[in-house]
Design an enzyme around this catalytic site. Structure first.
Site, PDB file in Angstrom:
ATOM      1  CB  CYS B 170      -0.942  -0.033   1.185  1.00  0.00           C
ATOM      2  SG  CYS B 170      -1.876  -1.554   1.188  1.00  0.00           S
ATOM      3  CG  HIS B 310      -1.745   4.409   5.065  1.00  0.00           C
ATOM      4  ND1 HIS B 310      -1.677   4.297   3.696  1.00  0.00           N
ATOM      5  CD2 HIS B 310      -1.932   3.149   5.538  1.00  0.00           C
ATOM      6  CE1 HIS B 310      -1.802   3.005   3.363  1.00  0.00           C
ATOM      7  NE2 HIS B 310      -1.966   2.300   4.453  1.00  0.00           N
ATOM      8  CD  GLU B 321      -1.646   7.902   9.022  1.00  0.00           C
ATOM      9  OE1 GLU B 321      -2.563   7.090   8.827  1.00  0.00           O
ATOM     10  OE2 GLU B 321      -1.225   8.681   8.147  1.00  0.00           O
ATOM     11  CE  LYS B 342      -5.363   4.443   1.831  1.00  0.00           C
ATOM     12  NZ  LYS B 342      -4.407   5.477   2.271  1.00  0.00           N
ATOM     13  CG  HIS B 347      -6.394   0.902   1.117  1.00  0.00           C
ATOM     14  ND1 HIS B 347      -5.436   1.497   0.325  1.00  0.00           N
ATOM     15  CD2 HIS B 347      -5.716   0.277   2.116  1.00  0.00           C
ATOM     16  CE1 HIS B 347      -4.238   1.238   0.816  1.00  0.00           C
ATOM     17  NE2 HIS B 347      -4.383   0.508   1.900  1.00  0.00           N
ATOM     18  CG  PHE B 406      -0.191  -5.695   4.439  1.00  0.00           C
ATOM     19  CD1 PHE B 406      -0.540  -4.990   5.578  1.00  0.00           C
ATOM     20  CD2 PHE B 406      -1.178  -6.430   3.790  1.00  0.00           C
ATOM     21  CE1 PHE B 406      -1.841  -5.005   6.070  1.00  0.00           C
ATOM     22  CE2 PHE B 406      -2.481  -6.451   4.271  1.00  0.00           C
ATOM     23  CZ  PHE B 406      -2.820  -5.742   5.415  1.00  0.00           C
TER      24      PHE B 406
END
Lengths: 81, 419
Positions: B170, B310, B321, B342, B347, B406
């Protein structure tokens, strides 16, 4: 509706796979030189013919199918057997 | 401010193209983002009725063929490459660059994908099982590999400069833009076509992420499913599409009279080195990443007005975050605006960072900040100004754009008004 002829079926597959105009697909048209096929296209074309006509086309035979007419004749010959 | 940049070539964004559920042209997309619209709906592009998650932000009406000079080339591309090509054509048009008068050795392409051609893999594996190995397409490998979007775009335009694909889940397209920034700074190219593309809304993609319990299962309220920083969030909502930016050296852009959205000034790139999918405690890796980007930009934390988070709407990620932002920005964390777009786009995985960078460029250009929608009851551990529900008009001089992937990959971009 009458079933399509071998010529028509071969032509349809070529138009679909190579994205060419039907008028370009004449019996003398060569796949690579005239219809813009590359090596991957020719592999995929042979697979599509095999699928449509229900027959395996051996590699050594596939290498000899250079024009649209070659394919039509080959399929007719196999179906005549 | 910006003293450390003096010896480097300066880099700007001059063109942008997006393909998303909220619009396939930049202006429609931007207006939908400002209006707080959700692009999430029930999945119709494949039969998801047997899956725990049945919602996504899909690009339902899309035809990639018109974006190729040779229609046959479109047939031999996975959906993710079609998205990339379409977004590239739009970005190039938006930039006004005329490649016929460019030195194409100085034009590069860096388009990544988190997953690559998953639908191609799915189709072909099904062929293998049902019809046997002789029915595998000769195009399977070239279609599915994650670098092929960069390859096809280079061929379409004759771009012969630096070319590769980034794969970092991502954070893929934030890395793509950041690496492009460095390529231009290092004088290896004048123009980079940079970004990411993703098309993983298929049974393997939805099923795989659902198996991790990473996806929201709010199937009855698709538009409310992506709710970053809200106490009732239950996972992310998958999206598909592409975001492509024309990243250009400043003098090169000026010489051709280009419209400049913003200047790219900082890039951070770190690893958590902690866990496959979980962020490091307190967002330690993310904090180091933002600091690295600030240092690269030569900016102080207090120079930043807006952070495009994010913010995926996962329970752990949003908290980490938030903690990382507090660590880096201290008291200023309470003053700056943070939003997760998002909440609207879903996403986009490997395309998320570049789509969000396009949003950030529009923020800087228009002095408008998009909201975080669905933030009805903020999580007590998420206590920053997330611009809930409604967009704001306020001057924005500099932004931070975060992406975390990830594998523990972190990427941060910093951009500011051109001064």
């Amino acid at each position: 509706m009458p079933e399509k002829s071998i010529e028509e079926k071969v032509k349809d597959i070529i138009v679909e796979q190579l994205g060419v105009n039907a008028e370009q697909v004449t019996p003398n048209a060569r796949f690579i030189e005239d219809l813009g096929a590359d090596s991957l296209d020719t592999v995929e074309l042979v697979m599509a013919f095999e699928e449509e006509f229900g027959a395996e086309i051996p590699d050594e035979q596939a290498e000899k199918l250079l024009t649209v007419g070659d394919v039509i004749n080959y399929v007719k010959e196999k179906q005549g057997e | 401010m910006g003293q450390s940049n003096q010896s480097y070539r300066r880099v700007v964004i001059t063109g942008m193209g997006v393909i998303t559920a909220l619009g396939q042209d930049l202006e429609t997309f931007w207006q939908n983002i400002l209006a707080g619209k959700s692009g999430v709906s029930r999945i119709t592009i494949f039969d998801a009725s047997q899956f725990d998650c049945q919602i996504a932000a899909q690009v339902a009406e899309f035809n990639g063929t018109p974006f190729f000079k040779v229609p046959k080339d479109a047939r031999r591309c996975d959906r993710y490459t079609l998205f990339a090509m379409a977004a590239t054509k739009k970005a190039v048009q938006d930039s006004g660059i005329a490649f016929e008068s460019e030195n194409m050795n100085r034009v590069g392409v860096l388009i990544g994908s988190g997953i690559g051609g998953l639908r191609t893999l799915e189709e072909q594996y099904s062929n293998l099982l049902q019809k046997g190995p002789s029915r595998l397409s000769p195009f399977m490998i070239p279609m599915m590999i994650s670098n092929m979007a960069s390859g096809m775009v280079s061929m379409e335009f004759g771009a012969q400069g630096p070319n590769m694909g980034v794969v970092s889940a991502c954070s893929t397209s934030t890395h793509s833009v950041g690496e492009s920034f460095h390529i231009i700074r290092r004088n290896e190219a004048d123009v980079m076509i940079a970004g990411g593309s993703e098309a993983a809304i298929c049974s393997l993609g939805i099923g795989g992420f659902a198996a991790m319990k990473a996806l929201s299962t709010r199937n009855d309220e698709p538009e409310k499913a992506s709710r970053p920083f809200d106490r009732d969030r239950d996972g992310f909502v998958m999206a598909e599409g592409a975001g492509i930016l024309i990243v250009e050296e400043l003098e090169h852009a000026k010489k051709r009279g280009a419209r400049i959205y913003c200047e790219l000034v900082g890039y951070g790139n770190t690893a958590d080195a902690h866990h496959m999918t979980a962020p490091s405690p307190q967002g330690e890796g993310a904090a180091r990443c933002m600091r690295m980007a600030l240092e690269c930009a030569g900016l102080n934390p207090s120079d930043i007005d807006y952070i495009n988070a994010h913010g995926t709407s996962t329970p752990q990620g949003d908290i980490c975050e938030t903690q990382a932002i507090k660590t880096v920005f201290g008291d200023h964390a309470r003053k700056l605006m943070v939003s997760s777009t998002k909440s609207m786009t879903g996403h986009l995985l490997g395309a998320a960072g570049s789509v969000e960078m396009a949003i950030c460029a529009k923020v800087i250009q228009n002095d408008k900040v998009p909201p975080t929608i669905n933030l009805d009851h903020p999580d007590p551990q998420c206590d920053l100004d997330y611009v809930p529900h409604k967009a704001r008009e306020v001057r924005v001089g500099a932004i931070v754009n975060n992406s975390f992937g990830f594998g523990g990959h972190n990427a941060t971009l910093i951009a500011r008004k051109l001064v």
